[in-house]
Design an enzyme around this catalytic site. Structure first.
Site, short mmCIF file in Angstrom:
data_model
loop_
_atom_site.label_atom_id
_atom_site.label_comp_id
_atom_site.label_asym_id
_atom_site.label_seq_id
_atom_site.Cartn_x
_atom_site.Cartn_y
_atom_site.Cartn_z
N GLU A 48 44.03 34.06 52.70
CA GLU A 48 42.67 33.92 53.27
C GLU A 48 42.10 32.55 52.95
OE1 GLU A 48 41.13 37.54 51.58
OE2 GLU A 48 42.37 38.70 52.97
N SER A 63 48.33 45.83 51.54
CA SER A 63 48.18 47.27 51.81
C SER A 63 48.90 48.16 50.80
CB SER A 63 48.63 47.59 53.25
OG SER A 63 47.78 46.95 54.19
N HIS A 101 45.80 32.09 48.09
CA HIS A 101 45.75 33.34 48.86
C HIS A 101 45.70 32.98 50.35
CE1 HIS A 101 44.30 37.06 50.61
NE2 HIS A 101 44.72 37.67 49.52
N ASN A 124 42.30 42.28 43.46
CA ASN A 124 41.61 41.14 44.08
C ASN A 124 40.40 41.70 44.84
OD1 ASN A 124 40.78 38.94 45.56
ND2 ASN A 124 42.62 38.84 46.85
N GLU A 169 52.79 38.00 49.55
CA GLU A 169 51.84 38.72 50.37
C GLU A 169 52.05 38.35 51.84
OE1 GLU A 169 48.17 40.10 48.04
OE2 GLU A 169 47.75 38.12 48.82
N GLY A 188 45.29 43.98 54.34
CA GLY A 188 44.13 44.67 54.89
C GLY A 188 44.40 45.39 56.20
N LYS A 211 38.10 40.10 46.27
CA LYS A 211 37.68 39.24 47.40
C LYS A 211 36.15 39.09 47.38
CE LYS A 211 41.80 40.68 49.82
NZ LYS A 211 42.52 40.81 51.06
P1 PGA Z 1 44.94 44.54 50.64
O1 PGA Z 1 44.79 43.01 50.17
O2 PGA Z 1 45.48 45.31 49.48
O3 PGA Z 1 43.53 44.96 51.01
O4 PGA Z 1 45.86 44.55 51.81
C1 PGA Z 1 45.75 42.41 49.35
C2 PGA Z 1 45.37 40.97 49.08
O5 PGA Z 1 44.93 40.28 50.00
O6 PGA Z 1 45.49 40.49 47.93
#
Ligand code: PGA
Length: 247
Positions: free
Chosen positions: A94, A207, A92, A9, A162, A168, A11
């Protein structure tokens, strides 16, 4: 659909120059056993599809519930499919946080995705406060029940667990916590879809890095990963794909 899925992803990251990361990844990973999915920003979708030429899958990061119309700035599932996508990430955290997306909206988007021939990757996950108050399993079950449309089918669905607090941050749940949530999600999917639910990939996100991927992929009911930061660099994402292939 292979059950093992390594999904990147990107983003809101990536310009044309970053396509070179995927060319490099294809050179080191000409024929991975797992399905490799790259979800770049929409501006790169078509070019990404050209670069991967069918060897990796390409996906969007969101779609609108309508096919077309007066929705400035939005992109429909039909448009994603037209640009070469085979998947779309939906719900997601976010998007749930930044755009106030609800489970019901995500279910409508998922229906649009299925109608356009895309596989929805539906995300669920608890906040830190929800985990601390012991609500994790209830929260993810509720998100699952609300976000997966009633007429989805087991052969065209991916679920991503998630935990919001792991995205992140460099923090990950314990292996036992991941196992517990994935088993719970599998049981709920079995209730909805019957035995075919054993074929639905349930992937972990938050992560995931080269140094923790193998441990996570060794867990039962973990069928891959949704990878943010570590999917931007060919060497890191390549190591995660290797770990999944070896699991
Ligand atoms: P990350 O993000 O691997 O940077 O923690 C995962 C995601 O939000 O899909």
């Amino acid at each position: 659909m292979a059950r093992k899925l390594a999904a990147g992803n990107w983003k809101m990251n990536g310009v044309a120059a970053d396509l070179a990361q995927i060319s490099a990844l294809m050179a080191t990973h000409p024929a991975p056993r797992s399905t490799v999915l790259i979800c770049p920003p929409a501006t790169l979708l078509q070019r990404m599809a050209d670069v991967v030429a069918g060897r990796f899958a390409v996906g969007g990061q969101d779609c609108h519930a309508m096919d077309k119309g007066a929705h400035t700035g939005d992109i429909s599932a039909v448009m994603l499919a037209d640009a070469g996508a085979g998947y779309v990430i939906l719900g997601h955290s976010e998007r749930r946080a930044d755009h106030g997306e609800t489970d019901a909206q995500i279910a409508r988007k998922a229906l649009a995705a299925l109608a356009a021939g895309l596989v929805p990757v539906i995300c669920v996950g608890e906040t830190e406060a929800q985990r601390d108050s012991g609500k994790t399993l209830d929260v993810v079950a509720q998100q699952l029940a609300g976000s997966v449309p009633a007429d989805a089918t087991a052969d065209r669905l991916v679920i991503a667990y998630e935990p919001v607090w792991a995205i992140g941050t460099g923090r990950t749940p314990t292996l036992q916590q991941i196992t517990e949530v994935h088993a719970h999600l599998r049981a709920r999917l079995m209730k909805q879809f019957g035995p075919q639910a054993s074929d639905i990939p349930i992937i972990y996100g938050g992560s995931v890095k080269p140094d923790n991927a193998a441990q996570i992929f060794g867990l039962s009911d973990v069928d891959g990963a949704l990878v943010g930061g570590a999917s931007l660099k060919a060497s890191d994402f390549g190591a995660i794909i290797d770990a999944l292939d070896a699991s």
